[in-house]
Design a protein around this motif. Structure first.
Motif, mmCIF file in Angstrom:
data_model
loop_
_atom_site.group_PDB
_atom_site.id
_atom_site.type_symbol
_atom_site.label_atom_id
_atom_site.label_comp_id
_atom_site.label_asym_id
_atom_site.label_seq_id
_atom_site.Cartn_x
_atom_site.Cartn_y
_atom_site.Cartn_z
ATOM 1 N N HIS A 199 0.789 -1.470 -0.294
ATOM 2 C CA HIS A 199 -0.049 -0.061 -0.033
ATOM 3 C C HIS A 199 0.889 1.141 -0.073
ATOM 4 O O HIS A 199 1.773 1.326 0.692
ATOM 5 N N ALA A 200 0.418 2.154 -1.135
ATOM 6 C CA ALA A 200 1.228 3.575 -0.846
ATOM 7 C C ALA A 200 0.836 4.251 0.117
ATOM 8 O O ALA A 200 -0.528 4.142 0.854
ATOM 9 N N GLU A 201 1.587 4.929 0.925
ATOM 10 C CA GLU A 201 1.171 6.041 1.964
ATOM 11 C C GLU A 201 1.749 7.481 1.638
ATOM 12 O O GLU A 201 2.775 7.512 1.221
ATOM 13 N N GLY A 202 1.004 8.336 2.059
ATOM 14 C CA GLY A 202 1.275 9.580 1.791
ATOM 15 C C GLY A 202 0.102 10.590 1.410
ATOM 16 O O GLY A 202 -0.982 9.955 1.228
ATOM 17 N N PRO A 203 0.303 11.958 1.159
ATOM 18 C CA PRO A 203 -0.875 12.931 0.883
ATOM 19 C C PRO A 203 -1.649 12.282 -0.461
ATOM 20 O O PRO A 203 -2.974 12.315 -0.380
ATOM 21 N N ARG A 204 -1.248 11.562 -1.521
ATOM 22 C CA ARG A 204 -1.689 11.175 -2.596
ATOM 23 C C ARG A 204 -1.715 10.008 -2.899
ATOM 24 O O ARG A 204 -1.659 9.423 -3.950
ATOM 25 N N ALA A 205 -1.692 9.166 -1.508
ATOM 26 C CA ALA A 205 -1.520 7.704 -1.942
ATOM 27 C C ALA A 205 -2.722 7.244 -2.648
ATOM 28 O O ALA A 205 -2.514 6.211 -3.638
#
Length: 270
Positions: A199-205
């Motif tokens: 899973h991508a994580e961050g403001p625009r995941a």
């Protein structure tokens, strides 16, 4: 600890001899895996395979023989590593101590009877993002233009006052801050396929639809690139070709953001 016996396991041959005056040879280190790790990563494990001969006490009057409990310790340079598993038949698993600098480090193995051996430059610690030595032809082809999002000027990723970024806006540096593997549970078998989810994580995941370079802490993993991801979730079927022991998977995106899976056990193929 296990008691030594007359056995052959992996690369280690245990030869038992009477202790009456026989001088046993020093052990020899066969391999250290992985041979390359990121510097100062918490709780990284290495698997040391070794050959050693041991003594056994023989009571000829009673027509019996008794072996002894065998233990061993490991150092990297002058810093002792914590041994989490010791098998006198030739396998040690130890935790890499923190505080070691980048570069090559010698590994010293000492048995509890005082015999020891040293393997020079057995483990190389490298800065994060360089988790394994480059191999010709092994580039996974992660390119920012295709995998981290187009860098052509289509506008910025949004500001607090303009309603934020749209899903089709390019992913910029800082939009994705890390990746999280779903736990890889149980033992896996070398060269047999299994599923992973990242899973991508961050403001625009949720907007991430790129691909990720995939590597392993030792051995070789296939495929070398997973993706494209969907709504920030990257699912793939992979396999790891390595000897039995512990291993981790690493993903890296086009901006160099890298994350590591949990440590899991890899067993030998049947």
């Amino acid at each position: 600890m296990k008691r030594g016996g007359l056995a052959l396991l992996g690369a280690a041959v245990l030869a038992w001899a009477c202790t009456s005056g026989l001088e046993l040879p020093d052990p020899t280190i066969v391999s250290v895996e992985p041979a390359t790790l990121p510097v100062n990563t918490k709780d990284d494990l290495i698997t040391v395979q070794f050959d050693a001969r041991y003594g056994v006490a023989v009571d000829y009057a009673a027509k019996s023989a008794s072996d002894r409990i065998v233990e061993g310790r490991v150092w990297l340079d002058d810093t002792e590593a914590t041994v989490t598993h010791f098998d006198p038949e030739g396998v040690i698993i130890a935790t890499v101590p923190q505080g070691l600098g980048s570069g090559a480090h010698a590994l010293r193995l000492r048995l509890d009877d005082g015999r020891e051996t040293v393997a020079e430059e057995a483990l190389v610690l490298v800065p994060p993002g360089h988790t394994k030595e480059e191999e010709p032809g092994e580039d996974a082809g992660v390119l920012m233009e295709t995998d981290a999002g187009s860098v052509e000027p289509h506008g910025d990723a949004g500001t607090p006052g303009d309603g934020g970024a749209n899903p089709d806006d390019p992913i910029l540096k800082g939009d994705i801050t890390s990746y999280a593997f779903e736990p890889i549970e149980g033992a896996r078998t070398s060269r047999e396929a299994f599923s992973i989810t990242v899973h991508a994580e961050g403001p625009r995941a949720p907007h991430f639809s790129g691909s990720l370079e995939l590597t392993s802490s030792r051995g070789k993993v296939k495929p070398a690139k997973i993706g494209p991801c969907e709504n920030g979730v990257c699912a793939a079927t992979v396999s790891v070709d390595a000897t039995a022991g512990t291993v981790q998977l690493i993903v890296t995106d086009g901006y160099g953001v890298s994350s590591t899976s949990n440590i899991f056990t890899l067993s030998a193929p049947p």
